[in-house]
Design a protein around this motif. Structure first.
Motif, PDB file in Angstrom:
ATOM      1  N   ILE A 125      27.624  43.558  12.107  1.00 13.87           N
ATOM      2  CA  ILE A 125      26.734  44.707  11.993  1.00 13.87           C
ATOM      3  C   ILE A 125      27.314  45.868  12.789  1.00 13.87           C
ATOM      4  N   THR A 126      27.370  47.033  12.158  1.00 10.98           N
ATOM      5  CA  THR A 126      27.963  48.200  12.823  1.00 10.98           C
ATOM      6  C   THR A 126      26.928  49.229  13.260  1.00 10.98           C
ATOM      7  N   SER A 127      25.768  49.257  12.594  1.00 15.12           N
ATOM      8  CA  SER A 127      24.737  50.202  13.028  1.00 15.12           C
ATOM      9  C   SER A 127      23.368  49.787  12.508  1.00 15.12           C
ATOM     10  N   VAL A 128      22.351  50.207  13.251  1.00 19.01           N
ATOM     11  CA  VAL A 128      20.957  49.961  12.876  1.00 19.01           C
ATOM     12  C   VAL A 128      20.200  51.274  13.018  1.00 19.01           C
ATOM     13  N   THR A 129      19.498  51.660  11.972  1.00 18.53           N
ATOM     14  CA  THR A 129      18.698  52.884  12.013  1.00 18.53           C
ATOM     15  C   THR A 129      17.257  52.554  11.677  1.00 18.53           C
ATOM     16  N   ILE A 130      16.357  52.852  12.614  1.00 24.87           N
ATOM     17  CA  ILE A 130      14.935  52.611  12.397  1.00 24.87           C
ATOM     18  C   ILE A 130      14.307  53.859  11.799  1.00 24.87           C
ATOM     19  N   ASN A 131      13.619  53.661  10.681  1.00 25.21           N
ATOM     20  CA  ASN A 131      12.933  54.772  10.032  1.00 25.21           C
ATOM     21  C   ASN A 131      11.536  54.305   9.618  1.00 25.21           C
ATOM     22  N   GLY A 132      10.545  54.611  10.466  1.00 27.54           N
ATOM     23  CA  GLY A 132       9.198  54.140  10.204  1.00 27.54           C
ATOM     24  C   GLY A 132       9.121  52.630  10.269  1.00 27.54           C
ATOM     25  N   ASN A 133       8.702  52.000   9.186  1.00 29.14           N
ATOM     26  CA  ASN A 133       8.572  50.540   9.133  1.00 29.14           C
ATOM     27  C   ASN A 133       9.788  49.853   8.542  1.00 29.14           C
ATOM     28  N   GLU A 134      10.885  50.572   8.449  1.00 28.91           N
ATOM     29  CA  GLU A 134      12.096  50.007   7.873  1.00 28.91           C
ATOM     30  C   GLU A 134      13.278  50.118   8.831  1.00 28.91           C
ATOM     31  N   ALA A 135      14.195  49.185   8.679  1.00 30.08           N
ATOM     32  CA  ALA A 135      15.430  49.205   9.453  1.00 30.08           C
ATOM     33  C   ALA A 135      16.605  49.198   8.482  1.00 30.08           C
ATOM     34  N   LYS A 136      17.381  50.266   8.516  1.00 32.87           N
ATOM     35  CA  LYS A 136      18.566  50.335   7.663  1.00 32.87           C
ATOM     36  C   LYS A 136      19.725  49.698   8.409  1.00 32.87           C
ATOM     37  N   ILE A 137      20.301  48.681   7.810  1.00 30.52           N
ATOM     38  CA  ILE A 137      21.383  47.923   8.430  1.00 30.52           C
ATOM     39  C   ILE A 137      22.703  48.266   7.747  1.00 30.52           C
ATOM     40  N   THR A 138      23.683  48.642   8.533  1.00 30.66           N
ATOM     41  CA  THR A 138      25.031  48.863   8.018  1.00 30.66           C
ATOM     42  C   THR A 138      25.942  47.813   8.633  1.00 30.66           C
ATOM     43  N   ALA A 139      26.740  47.178   7.799  1.00 32.28           N
ATOM     44  CA  ALA A 139      27.641  46.127   8.281  1.00 32.28           C
ATOM     45  C   ALA A 139      28.967  46.211   7.547  1.00 32.28           C
ATOM     46  N   LYS A 140      29.973  45.597   8.113  1.00 33.56           N
ATOM     47  CA  LYS A 140      31.253  45.483   7.417  1.00 33.56           C
ATOM     48  C   LYS A 140      31.537  44.012   7.186  1.00 33.56           C
ATOM     49  N   ILE A 141      32.172  43.730   6.054  1.00 39.65           N
ATOM     50  CA  ILE A 141      32.360  42.351   5.627  1.00 39.65           C
ATOM     51  C   ILE A 141      33.651  42.221   4.841  1.00 39.65           C
ATOM     52  N   LYS A 142      34.284  41.071   4.979  1.00 35.95           N
ATOM     53  CA  LYS A 142      35.406  40.721   4.112  1.00 35.95           C
ATOM     54  C   LYS A 142      34.881  39.686   3.108  1.00 35.95           C
ATOM     55  N   PRO A 143      34.501  40.134   1.921  1.00 33.60           N
ATOM     56  CA  PRO A 143      33.928  39.221   0.928  1.00 33.60           C
ATOM     57  C   PRO A 143      35.000  38.389   0.232  1.00 33.60           C
ATOM     58  N   ILE A 144      34.575  37.567  -0.682  1.00 35.14           N
ATOM     59  CA  ILE A 144      35.496  36.767  -1.485  1.00 35.14           C
ATOM     60  C   ILE A 144      36.196  37.682  -2.485  1.00 35.14           C
ATOM     61  N   ALA A 145      37.504  37.528  -2.588  1.00 34.75           N
ATOM     62  CA  ALA A 145      38.285  38.288  -3.564  1.00 34.75           C
ATOM     63  C   ALA A 145      38.136  37.587  -4.915  1.00 34.75           C
ATOM     64  N   SER A 146      37.309  38.145  -5.780  1.00 38.75           N
ATOM     65  CA  SER A 146      36.911  37.422  -6.991  1.00 38.75           C
ATOM     66  C   SER A 146      38.068  37.136  -7.944  1.00 38.75           C
ATOM     67  N   LEU A 147      39.064  38.029  -7.998  1.00 38.77           N
ATOM     68  CA  LEU A 147      40.198  37.779  -8.894  1.00 38.77           C
ATOM     69  C   LEU A 147      41.035  36.606  -8.389  1.00 38.77           C
ATOM     70  N   SER A 148      41.166  36.495  -7.081  1.00 38.83           N
ATOM     71  CA  SER A 148      41.862  35.339  -6.507  1.00 38.83           C
ATOM     72  C   SER A 148      41.019  34.076  -6.663  1.00 38.83           C
ATOM     73  N   GLU A 149      39.706  34.236  -6.567  1.00 38.90           N
ATOM     74  CA  GLU A 149      38.794  33.106  -6.744  1.00 38.90           C
ATOM     75  C   GLU A 149      38.915  32.533  -8.159  1.00 38.90           C
ATOM     76  N   GLN A 150      39.099  33.417  -9.125  1.00 38.98           N
ATOM     77  CA  GLN A 150      39.157  33.018 -10.524  1.00 38.98           C
ATOM     78  C   GLN A 150      40.519  32.453 -10.926  1.00 38.98           C
ATOM     79  N   HIS A 151      41.552  32.848 -10.227  1.00 36.24           N
ATOM     80  CA  HIS A 151      42.926  32.514 -10.639  1.00 36.24           C
ATOM     81  C   HIS A 151      43.174  31.007 -10.812  1.00 36.24           C
ATOM     82  N   PRO A 152      42.807  30.147  -9.847  1.00 36.41           N
ATOM     83  CA  PRO A 152      43.076  28.713 -10.045  1.00 36.41           C
ATOM     84  C   PRO A 152      42.310  28.121 -11.216  1.00 36.41           C
TER      85      PRO A 152
END
Length: 255
Positions: A125-152
């Motif tokens: 998680i890189t940042s959290v912003t509270i706005n009323g009753n909501e929290a906006k969450i920003t994060a960075k992620i290294k997801p699955i590379a779908s083309l590599s996932e499909q290759h085998p």
């Protein structure tokens, strides 16, 4: 008028306590709680870890949340079958000596997909912003590379048809239910490779930024179905693990 002044003076300490109590969940406290809750949600989706206070951070129980994810993925496959002329959600066909049952294969494939998703470990998680009753969450992620996932899976398909992918593709294109058949085959291969054999798909080279919103409930912020849908969508990026893009095989993606 004097009586009103006396009432106001009497109420002021109570009002002050009320205001202070309301402020106890503001500012840094709310941001910290939101960050902790968001971390619990991310850990559940991408690691399979269930926080001890999961009921505080999700509108659904852990078991219901997991089942919702599986059911949503499964329905995507059934919708695809229907769009390609399959007779129903539950159909079967034979390939050589092997009988393929659609519902059984879909169940195995989506289970394997969640299993693979829960190998994602590089996120923060890189940042959290509270706005009323909501929290906006920003994060960075290294997801699955779908083309590599499909290759085998494409490689396994090539082996299965003795390298005659062109002939196989022609069969798929010429058959009324060819694309539904192709999807079933790829789902079966996915279930075997990533489920039965516990293979771990490659992740992307670079981080991706994701943003989602949690909604306040008491002293916590909760994830709902929309959050789960979004996080599952963000679990894949349409690229290879070396950062390059490209077009996948003519065979349908199992994702």
């Amino acid at each position: 008028m004097k009586n009103w002044k006396k009432v106001v003076l009497l109420l002021m300490p109570i009002l002050a306590l009320t205001v202070l109590a309301g402020c106890s969940f503001g500012g840094d406290t709310a941001s910290k709680n939101a960050k902790d809750d968001a971390q619990g949600v991310l850990d559940f989706v991408y690691k399979g870890d269930t926080a001890s206070n999961f009921s505080d951070i999700s509108t659904m129980s852990a078991s219901d949340s997991k089942q919702y994810i599986l059911d949503t993925w499964a329905q995507t496959q059934y919708d695809y079958f229907k769009s390609q002329g399959a007779p129903s959600d539950d159909f079967s066909f034979k390939l050589g000596d092997t009988t393929f049952d659609s519902k059984e294969i879909v169940t195995d494939a989506v289970t394997a997909r969640l299993q693979a998703t829960r190998t994602i470990s590089d996120y923060q998680i890189t940042s959290v912003t509270i706005n009323g009753n909501e929290a906006k969450i920003t994060a960075k992620i290294k997801p699955i590379a779908s083309l590599s996932e499909q290759h085998p899976l494409t490689t396994a398909l090539s082996d299965m048809v003795d390298g005659n992918l062109t002939e196989y593709d022609n069969f798929i294109k010429s058959s009324d239910e060819g694309k539904a058949f192709d999807r079933i085959v790829m789902l079966k291969l996915y279930a075997i490779y990533y489920g039965d054999h516990n293979k771990v798909p490659d992740k992307t080279k670079d981080y991706k930024t994701i943003e989602f919103t949690l909604k306040n409930s008491g002293n916590h912020f909760q994830a709902d179905k929309d959050v789960y849908n979004y996080l599952m969508q963000q679990s894949r990026a349409d690229e290879y693990s070396d950062g390059t893009g490209g077009s996948s095989s003519s065979s349908s993606s199992s994702n």
